[in-house]
Design a protein around this motif. Structure first.
Motif, PDB file in Angstrom:
ATOM      1  N   LEU A   1       0.979  -0.948   0.427  1.00 50.06           N
ATOM      2  CA  LEU A   1      -0.016  -0.025  -0.200  1.00 50.06           C
ATOM      3  C   LEU A   1       0.926   1.680   0.285  1.00 50.06           C
ATOM      4  N   ILE A   2       2.028   1.018   0.780  1.00 49.28           N
ATOM      5  CA  ILE A   2       2.572   2.348   0.378  1.00 49.28           C
ATOM      6  C   ILE A   2       3.881   2.801  -0.364  1.00 49.28           C
ATOM      7  N   ALA A   3       3.746   1.546  -1.243  1.00 48.29           N
ATOM      8  CA  ALA A   3       4.808   1.606  -2.386  1.00 48.29           C
ATOM      9  C   ALA A   3       3.715   2.155  -3.714  1.00 48.29           C
ATOM     10  N   ALA A   4       2.384   1.624  -3.069  1.00 47.25           N
ATOM     11  CA  ALA A   4       1.139   2.015  -4.174  1.00 47.25           C
ATOM     12  C   ALA A   4       0.968   3.308  -4.176  1.00 47.25           C
ATOM     13  N   MET A   5       0.874   4.130  -3.266  1.00 47.95           N
ATOM     14  CA  MET A   5       1.037   5.018  -2.947  1.00 47.95           C
ATOM     15  C   MET A   5       2.021   6.223  -3.264  1.00 47.95           C
ATOM     16  N   LEU A   6       2.821   6.007  -2.992  1.00 49.51           N
ATOM     17  CA  LEU A   6       4.600   6.679  -3.957  1.00 49.51           C
ATOM     18  C   LEU A   6       4.224   6.678  -5.233  1.00 49.51           C
ATOM     19  N   PHE A   7       4.306   5.263  -5.685  1.00 52.59           N
ATOM     20  CA  PHE A   7       4.261   5.300  -7.226  1.00 52.59           C
ATOM     21  C   PHE A   7       3.302   5.987  -7.763  1.00 52.59           C
TER      22      PHE A   7
ATOM     23  N   SER B   1      -4.013  13.195 -29.602  1.00 50.81           N
ATOM     24  CA  SER B   1      -3.496  13.361 -28.687  1.00 50.81           C
ATOM     25  C   SER B   1      -4.434  13.786 -27.637  1.00 50.81           C
ATOM     26  N   SER B   2      -4.067  13.726 -26.351  1.00 56.21           N
ATOM     27  CA  SER B   2      -5.502  14.582 -25.140  1.00 56.21           C
ATOM     28  C   SER B   2      -5.011  15.154 -24.400  1.00 56.21           C
ATOM     29  N   SER B   3      -5.364  15.616 -23.775  1.00 53.35           N
ATOM     30  CA  SER B   3      -4.999  16.625 -22.204  1.00 53.35           C
ATOM     31  C   SER B   3      -4.698  15.387 -21.100  1.00 53.35           C
ATOM     32  N   GLY B   4      -3.898  15.672 -20.361  1.00 57.05           N
ATOM     33  CA  GLY B   4      -4.093  14.852 -19.437  1.00 57.05           C
ATOM     34  C   GLY B   4      -2.445  13.190 -19.134  1.00 57.05           C
ATOM     35  N   VAL B   5      -3.112  12.570 -18.055  1.00 59.21           N
ATOM     36  CA  VAL B   5      -2.266  11.121 -18.484  1.00 59.21           C
ATOM     37  C   VAL B   5      -2.138  10.442 -18.730  1.00 59.21           C
ATOM     38  N   SER B   6      -0.828  10.565 -19.729  1.00 60.80           N
ATOM     39  CA  SER B   6      -0.366   9.628 -21.109  1.00 60.80           C
ATOM     40  C   SER B   6      -1.357   7.767 -20.215  1.00 60.80           C
ATOM     41  N   ASN B   7      -1.216   7.278 -21.781  1.00 63.01           N
ATOM     42  CA  ASN B   7      -1.644   6.581 -21.462  1.00 63.01           C
ATOM     43  C   ASN B   7      -0.619   5.472 -21.254  1.00 63.01           C
ATOM     44  N   GLU B   8       0.218   5.478 -21.009  1.00 65.39           N
ATOM     45  CA  GLU B   8       1.556   4.397 -21.340  1.00 65.39           C
ATOM     46  C   GLU B   8       1.495   4.816 -19.246  1.00 65.39           C
ATOM     47  N   ILE B   9       1.066   5.755 -18.480  1.00 62.42           N
ATOM     48  CA  ILE B   9       0.905   5.288 -17.218  1.00 62.42           C
ATOM     49  C   ILE B   9       0.019   5.128 -16.757  1.00 62.42           C
TER      50      ILE B   9
ATOM     51  N   LEU C   1      -2.088   2.397 -17.844  1.00 63.60           N
ATOM     52  CA  LEU C   1      -1.273   1.202 -17.987  1.00 63.60           C
ATOM     53  C   LEU C   1      -0.696   0.875 -17.290  1.00 63.60           C
ATOM     54  N   GLY C   2       0.870   1.531 -16.641  1.00 58.56           N
ATOM     55  CA  GLY C   2       1.132   0.962 -15.925  1.00 58.56           C
ATOM     56  C   GLY C   2       0.725   0.831 -14.159  1.00 58.56           C
ATOM     57  N   ALA C   3       0.133   2.012 -14.191  1.00 58.61           N
ATOM     58  CA  ALA C   3      -0.790   2.089 -12.744  1.00 58.61           C
ATOM     59  C   ALA C   3      -1.588   0.772 -13.066  1.00 58.61           C
TER      60      ALA C   3
ATOM     61  N   LEU D   1       0.427  -2.170 -12.341  1.00 64.04           N
ATOM     62  CA  LEU D   1       0.231  -2.616 -11.263  1.00 64.04           C
ATOM     63  C   LEU D   1      -0.263  -3.366 -10.144  1.00 64.04           C
ATOM     64  N   VAL D   2      -1.411  -2.657 -10.402  1.00 68.08           N
ATOM     65  CA  VAL D   2      -1.840  -2.769  -9.466  1.00 68.08           C
ATOM     66  C   VAL D   2      -3.250  -4.377  -9.667  1.00 68.08           C
ATOM     67  N   PHE D   3      -3.040  -4.620 -10.942  1.00 69.10           N
ATOM     68  CA  PHE D   3      -3.301  -6.211 -11.104  1.00 69.10           C
ATOM     69  C   PHE D   3      -2.332  -7.281 -10.677  1.00 69.10           C
ATOM     70  N   ALA D   4      -1.292  -6.738 -10.944  1.00 68.55           N
ATOM     71  CA  ALA D   4      -0.226  -7.432  -9.936  1.00 68.55           C
ATOM     72  C   ALA D   4      -0.178  -8.170  -8.307  1.00 68.55           C
ATOM     73  N   LEU D   5      -0.576  -7.142  -7.682  1.00 71.06           N
ATOM     74  CA  LEU D   5      -0.920  -6.692  -6.657  1.00 71.06           C
ATOM     75  C   LEU D   5      -2.014  -7.504  -6.005  1.00 71.06           C
ATOM     76  N   LEU D   6      -3.017  -7.292  -7.122  1.00 71.29           N
ATOM     77  CA  LEU D   6      -4.205  -8.472  -6.765  1.00 71.29           C
ATOM     78  C   LEU D   6      -3.572  -9.984  -6.919  1.00 71.29           C
ATOM     79  N   VAL D   7      -3.408 -10.562  -7.754  1.00 67.28           N
ATOM     80  CA  VAL D   7      -2.697 -11.467  -8.035  1.00 67.28           C
ATOM     81  C   VAL D   7      -1.822 -11.940  -6.640  1.00 67.28           C
ATOM     82  N   ALA D   8      -1.052 -11.282  -6.463  1.00 65.53           N
ATOM     83  CA  ALA D   8       0.023 -11.336  -5.340  1.00 65.53           C
ATOM     84  C   ALA D   8      -0.961 -11.751  -3.846  1.00 65.53           C
ATOM     85  N   MET D   9      -2.054 -10.976  -3.992  1.00 62.33           N
ATOM     86  CA  MET D   9      -2.782 -11.035  -2.869  1.00 62.33           C
ATOM     87  C   MET D   9      -3.173 -12.502  -3.401  1.00 62.33           C
TER      88      MET D   9
END
Length: 194
Positions: free
Chosen positions: A18-24, A151-159, A161-163, A166-174
């Motif tokens: 949880l702490i790592a996800a918040m920092l990320f 093009s779009s304003s806001g957060v890029s698709n790569e970010i 998808l990366g997030a 990460l959430v998916f990996a955490l769910l699998v581990a849990m």
């Protein structure tokens, strides 16, 4: 009743993740993501437009996509901050690219802007990186049906998808940890688990 094993380990694991996800997530939305091209245009027009244009050389170089051009030279945003705030100091430090630009523009140093904050410079860079809006000559409708401009304003698709990854990996581990804990509980209660 038998003690449930791994309960403390599970709590520690989830807490650390949880702490790592918040920092990320905080690092994803850094200063450059919050840059405002509209503010950048205003600052550019007040401070830069007398010597620079976006697409033409003037007293100084054209600045459209200047950050990406400088990255090709191996220069980062910190170099840009130093250059904008005190170009003479960067030239005197012996920086090869600074001296190249200095020589190219008749040994004229750029006016120093020590009062501009890094955020102001980020806004200017966002403005210079913004896609050039060309006036529409006619109201043509796209033939292919693709109405997105790419093009779009806001957060890029790569970010995003990366997030999500990460959430998916955490769910699998849990899920694996919950499965293991439930098997241990069943084993402690004398149940056979396949």
């Amino acid at each position: 009743m038998k003690k449930v094993l791994y309960r403390n380990q599970l709590s520690k694991f989830l807490g650390v993740n949880l702490i790592a996800a918040m920092l990320f997530s905080v690092s994803l939305f850094s200063q450059s993501e919050n840059a405002d091209p509209a503010k950048g245009k205003q600052i550019f027009n007040q401070n830069c437009a007398s010597c620079h244009s976006l697409d033409r050389k003037g007293t100084g170089p054209a600045l459209r996509n200047v950050e990406s051009r400088l990255e090709e030279e191996g220069l980062d945003r910190e170099w840009i901050y130093a250059w904008v705030k005190n170009s003479s100091g960067v030239i005197k430090s012996g920086d090869s690219y600074a001296n190249k630009i200095f020589a190219e523009y008749n040994n004229t140093a750029m006016t120093a802007f020590p009062t501009l904050s890094n955020g102001d410079i980020d806004n200017i860079l966002a403005y210079t990186a913004a896609v050039e809006e060309k006036p529409a000559a006619s109201a043509a409708v796209p033939v292919s049906g693709d109405v997105s401009g790419g093009s779009s304003s806001g957060v890029s698709n790569e970010i995003i998808l990366g997030a999500l990854a990460l959430v998916f990996a955490l769910l699998v581990a849990m899920l694996f940890m919950v499965n293991k804990t439930l098997r241990n509980i069943a084993k402690a209660n004398g149940l056979d688990v396949e």
